[in-house]
Design a protein around this motif. Structure first.
Motif, mmCIF file in Angstrom:
data_model
loop_
_atom_site.group_PDB
_atom_site.id
_atom_site.type_symbol
_atom_site.label_atom_id
_atom_site.label_comp_id
_atom_site.label_asym_id
_atom_site.label_seq_id
_atom_site.Cartn_x
_atom_site.Cartn_y
_atom_site.Cartn_z
ATOM 1 N N PRO A 12 -2.472 -2.919 -4.366
ATOM 2 C CA PRO A 12 -1.727 -1.956 -5.204
ATOM 3 C C PRO A 12 -2.605 -0.907 -5.875
ATOM 4 C CG PRO A 12 -0.937 -4.188 -5.593
ATOM 5 C CD PRO A 12 -2.177 -4.315 -4.779
ATOM 6 N N GLU A 13 -3.925 -1.146 -5.983
ATOM 7 C CA GLU A 13 -4.815 -0.195 -6.641
ATOM 8 C C GLU A 13 -5.494 0.754 -5.662
ATOM 9 O OE1 GLU A 13 -7.565 -2.158 -9.251
ATOM 10 O OE2 GLU A 13 -6.103 -3.710 -9.794
ATOM 11 N N MET A 14 -5.305 0.509 -4.360
ATOM 12 C CA MET A 14 -6.035 1.309 -3.369
ATOM 13 C C MET A 14 -5.564 2.753 -3.300
ATOM 14 S SD MET A 14 -6.588 -1.208 -0.106
ATOM 15 C CE MET A 14 -7.942 -2.385 -0.085
ATOM 16 N N ALA A 15 -4.269 2.972 -3.374
ATOM 17 C CA ALA A 15 -3.735 4.326 -3.229
ATOM 18 C C ALA A 15 -4.291 5.251 -4.319
ATOM 19 C CB ALA A 15 -2.215 4.303 -3.276
ATOM 20 N N GLN A 16 -4.270 4.793 -5.553
ATOM 21 C CA GLN A 16 -4.774 5.608 -6.653
ATOM 22 C C GLN A 16 -6.265 5.898 -6.478
ATOM 23 O OE1 GLN A 16 -3.179 7.166 -9.046
ATOM 24 N NE2 GLN A 16 -5.095 8.009 -9.849
ATOM 25 N N LYS A 17 -7.009 4.909 -6.000
ATOM 26 C CA LYS A 17 -8.442 5.101 -5.799
ATOM 27 C C LYS A 17 -8.693 6.150 -4.721
ATOM 28 C CE LYS A 17 -12.717 4.195 -6.695
ATOM 29 N NZ LYS A 17 -13.295 4.532 -8.015
ATOM 30 N N LEU A 18 -7.923 6.130 -3.646
ATOM 31 C CA LEU A 18 -8.067 7.147 -2.609
ATOM 32 C C LEU A 18 -7.840 8.541 -3.184
ATOM 33 C CD1 LEU A 18 -6.330 5.710 0.605
ATOM 34 C CD2 LEU A 18 -8.739 6.337 0.349
ATOM 35 N N MET A 19 -6.779 8.685 -4.006
ATOM 36 C CA MET A 19 -6.499 9.987 -4.612
ATOM 37 C C MET A 19 -7.682 10.463 -5.466
ATOM 38 S SD MET A 19 -3.473 10.562 -3.441
ATOM 39 C CE MET A 19 -3.977 9.567 -2.037
ATOM 40 N N GLU A 20 -8.275 9.552 -6.216
ATOM 41 C CA GLU A 20 -9.409 9.902 -7.062
ATOM 42 C C GLU A 20 -10.616 10.309 -6.216
ATOM 43 O OE1 GLU A 20 -10.082 6.488 -9.447
ATOM 44 O OE2 GLU A 20 -8.227 6.717 -10.626
ATOM 45 N N PHE A 60 0.827 -1.204 0.000
ATOM 46 C CA PHE A 60 0.000 0.000 0.000
ATOM 47 C C PHE A 60 0.867 1.263 0.000
ATOM 48 C CE2 PHE A 60 -2.153 3.397 2.387
ATOM 49 C CZ PHE A 60 -3.311 3.559 1.634
ATOM 50 N N PHE A 61 1.820 1.329 0.910
ATOM 51 C CA PHE A 61 2.618 2.557 1.035
ATOM 52 C C PHE A 61 3.641 2.706 -0.089
ATOM 53 C CE2 PHE A 61 0.897 2.404 5.335
ATOM 54 C CZ PHE A 61 0.543 3.737 5.515
ATOM 55 N N GLU A 62 4.031 1.613 -0.732
ATOM 56 C CA GLU A 62 4.930 1.710 -1.882
ATOM 57 C C GLU A 62 4.275 2.464 -3.035
ATOM 58 O OE1 GLU A 62 7.728 -2.311 -1.468
ATOM 59 O OE2 GLU A 62 5.852 -2.357 -2.608
ATOM 60 N N THR A 63 2.945 2.324 -3.171
ATOM 61 C CA THR A 63 2.241 2.957 -4.285
ATOM 62 C C THR A 63 1.642 4.311 -3.899
ATOM 63 O OG1 THR A 63 0.221 1.739 -3.702
ATOM 64 C CG2 THR A 63 1.670 0.746 -5.349
ATOM 65 N N LEU A 64 1.836 4.726 -2.649
ATOM 66 C CA LEU A 64 1.242 5.970 -2.164
ATOM 67 C C LEU A 64 2.238 7.120 -2.295
ATOM 68 C CD1 LEU A 64 -1.511 6.736 -0.738
ATOM 69 C CD2 LEU A 64 -0.211 6.647 1.404
ATOM 70 N N PRO A 65 1.828 8.251 -2.894
ATOM 71 C CA PRO A 65 2.750 9.399 -2.981
ATOM 72 C C PRO A 65 3.146 9.900 -1.594
ATOM 73 C CG PRO A 65 0.854 9.685 -4.444
ATOM 74 C CD PRO A 65 0.550 8.500 -3.590
ATOM 75 N N GLY A 66 4.233 10.610 -1.525
ATOM 76 C CA GLY A 66 4.731 11.113 -0.251
ATOM 77 C C GLY A 66 3.920 12.267 0.295
ATOM 78 N N ARG A 67 3.234 12.989 -0.573
ATOM 79 C CA ARG A 67 2.407 14.108 -0.127
ATOM 80 C C ARG A 67 0.999 13.925 -0.694
ATOM 81 N NH1 ARG A 67 5.022 18.030 2.351
ATOM 82 N NH2 ARG A 67 3.337 19.534 1.989
ATOM 83 N N THR A 68 0.122 13.377 0.116
ATOM 84 C CA THR A 68 -1.249 13.087 -0.326
ATOM 85 C C THR A 68 -2.272 14.034 0.279
ATOM 86 O OG1 THR A 68 -1.623 11.530 1.489
ATOM 87 C CG2 THR A 68 -0.691 10.642 -0.556
#
Length: 600
Positions: free
Chosen positions: A187-195, A33-41
């Motif tokens: 691996p798809e969760m981080a992008q979904k949160l951003m959206e 999860f954290f590997e795919t998450l940007p550093g500033r969200t």
């Protein structure tokens, strides 16, 4: 024993806070999860895990290796800051209060197994619509109770796709609640949160006027909202017109966020073209959320201050205790009442019988309640003595024992439309009135007064009160929201409100009144009874049916033939009288649809 419960204050933080629960196999999922998450969200992240103290102490270093965000192990009261990660310390429970994280030592093994649930609840109560809960790989069912509180308060719930998890039972238990908004591989969760967060910033809905129920927006917006409500009512037979407008808008906004839509008109069109969205919107509107002994101090007051008086009065009169749990959701509160009654009547010098009638309009929730099967994490709410007395272990879950279930009758019932129970010693309706507009609240409170015996008890939720009908109820314990029914006189006497729809009339010939009359039985029945009482049948002194109220036909069945013959064959007057007396409410045994729905 559960940890001390300090009431969470509404958070003043303006950024999202994400609670992440994991257990066995969760380390790899967290790393992914954290590997795919940007550093500033623009959000903060709080990790609650089930691990031994040795493993848990290494978790901050493991997460730090895959993210540029600061990672802190919480060992004392810690302020939450944006773009930071917080990890629960070994052998501690974690809660959120205002803008801080608070830790306490675990009170026992049961608390350890419910650590995620406990944090999710406090996160939801503190951070509300800006909260997000994620359930990752793990054994057991921790998190499946807490996510319902996140959903209730308007937050977002995600779960790891069970097939993607090293240990699927935790995410699967969460999914099975029906409260998970999004199910994805990690691996798809981080992008979904951003959206989700990006879309949330684009949504601009009008505000609801709580007092008047009108929309502070354009006429076009009002028209679109009515269209959405009509679609929902047409497809589900549930009517939410008596909900507070702000509540309706919040529920719709959640569905818009989940579906990536930013305009109300877009959601209307989406709802038209995607019938599968309708039940999801319905579940968001219903929010059948509760837990055992919710607001424990209030239940303690009920046990010590109220039940002994009820038992003594019933013992002297020889009648069973009758309790109605209205808007019971998945049954935890109804069973909590039954546990208290069993304990109290078991200590009485003479045997006293009791019955709990538990009702809701959510068919899924009622089916769950009837099964009496709950996840292991309820151990955080039910103390060990009651677990031994009232629950049995059932393959990773706990089931209410048959002896207690036999005292609780679950039925579909709409408190806004269906006739109430009668001759009740207590009505428990907690955290339902807060979702209704003022007029609906008044109607429901009057109905409860009608259903209670003189001196009967009304038990409301922590944010509710009976002050608006103060002439009907007097305060027993204001903090616990316990009230006593006054004896109503003259215009104060409440009656169940008239139904909002009219059923079709029974296709039968009614025996005409004998002799010369200057009035119609139908007119008299309509004026005196029809608008103020449950379904009824008017009979003459000779036991002939002379008039039926509009909704009485729901309870009667006839073969062909004249009305006089049918009356003597079917005993219609006896059936209708039982309905009018209140022993057989409109939905005690059949599915009632329509009318305003109950949220949790």
């Amino acid at each position: 024993m559960a940890p001390s419960r300090v009431k969470s204050l509404p958070s003043q933080l303006t950024f999202p806070v994400v609670g992440i629960g994991a257990s066995a196999g969760g380390i790899e999922a967290l790393k992914s999860f954290f590997e795919t998450l940007p550093g500033r969200t623009g959000a903060a992240y709080v990790i609650v895990v089930h691990l031994s103290p040795d493993h848990a102490s290494h978790l901050p270093a493991v997460i730090s290796a895959v993210t540029s965000m600061p990672v802190t192990q919480v060992t004392e009261v810690t302020s939450i800051e944006v773009n930071n990660v917080y990890v629960i310390a070994p052998s501690m429970t974690l809660s959120m209060m205002d803008g801080c994280l608070r830790v306490e030592p675990e009170a026992g093994r049961d608390t350890h197994r419910a650590a995620i649930d406990l944090f999710f609840r406090s996160l939801a109560e503190a951070h509300r619509e800006r909260a997000a809960a994620i359930v990752l790989s793990g054994a057991g069912a921790d998190g499946s109770v807490g996510i319902t509180r996140v959903k209730e308060m308007g937050g977002i719930v995600m779960a790891q796709q069970p097939e993607d998890a090293a240990f699927s039972s935790m995410p699967r238990a969460a999914v099975n609640t029906g409260q998970v908004d999004i199910i994805l591989p990690v691996p798809e969760m981080a992008q979904k949160l951003m959206e989700l967060w990006s879309n949330a910033n684009r949504i601009h809905l009008p505000t609801g006027d709580e007092a008047g129920g009108s929309l502070a927006g354009t006429a076009d917006t009002e028209h679109i909202l009515r269209e959405i409500m009509v679609i929902l009512r047409t497809r589900t037979s549930h009517d939410f017109r008596q909900y507070k407008r702000a509540t309706v808008l919040r529920r719709i906004e959640r569905r818009m966020q989940v579906n990536g839509l930013s305009e109300l008109s877009e959601y209307r069109d989406f709802l038209h073209g995607h019938p599968e969205e309708t039940p999801l919107l319905l579940q968001d509107m219903l929010i059948s959320v509760t837990n055992f002994f919710r607001d424990r101090e209030a239940f303690d007051a009920l046990r010590s201050e109220v039940l002994p008086q009820i038992i003594e009065s019933r013992r002297s009169e020889g009648d069973p205790i009758r309790v109605w749990s209205a808007g019971c959701a998945t049954g935890e509160e109804a069973y909590s009442l039954a546990m208290l009654l069993q304990e109290a009547t078991g200590n009485a010098s003479e045997a006293v019988q009791y019955q709990v009638f538990a009702t809701d309009i959510d068919e899924r929730a009622i089916a769950h309640a009837r099964s009496g099967l709950y996840p292991e994490s309820i151990l955080a709410d039910v103390d060990a003595g009651r677990v031994r007395q009232f629950l049995t272990r059932d393959a990773g879950h706990y089931r209410i024992k048959k002896e207690l279930r036999e005292h609780v009758l679950f039925a579909l019932h709409n408190v806004l439309r269906d006739p109430p129970f009668s001759r009740l010693d207590m009505v428990c309706c907690r955290n339902m009135l807060i979702y209704l507009d003022r007029e609906a609240q008044l109607d429901v409170l009057r109905t409860f007064h009608f259903a209670l015996r003189p001196g009967g008890i009304l038990f409301l939720g922590g944010s509710e009160a009976a002050d608006s009908v103060g002439n009907l109820f007097s305060v027993v314990d204001k903090k616990a929201r316990i009230y006593r029914a006054n004896v109503a006189v003259r215009a104060d006497a409440p009656m169940p409100h008239a139904p909002t729809t009219v059923a079709s009339s029974l296709p039968m010939t009614i025996t005409p009144p004998l002799g010369r009359r200057k009035f119609s039985f139908g007119d008299l029945h309509q004026r005196v009874i029809e608008q103020h009482a449950p379904p009824s049948v008017l009979v003459s002194r000779d036991s002939d049916i002379v008039h039926l109220s509009d909704r009485a036909g729901r309870f009667l069945q006839y073969a062909g033939g004249g009305a006089f013959a049918q009356h003597h064959r079917g005993g219609a007057s006896r059936t209708a009288a039982g309905v009018a007396h209140g022993d057989i409410p409109g939905a005690a045994g059949q599915s009632q649809r329509g009318g305003a729905a109950r949220p949790a």
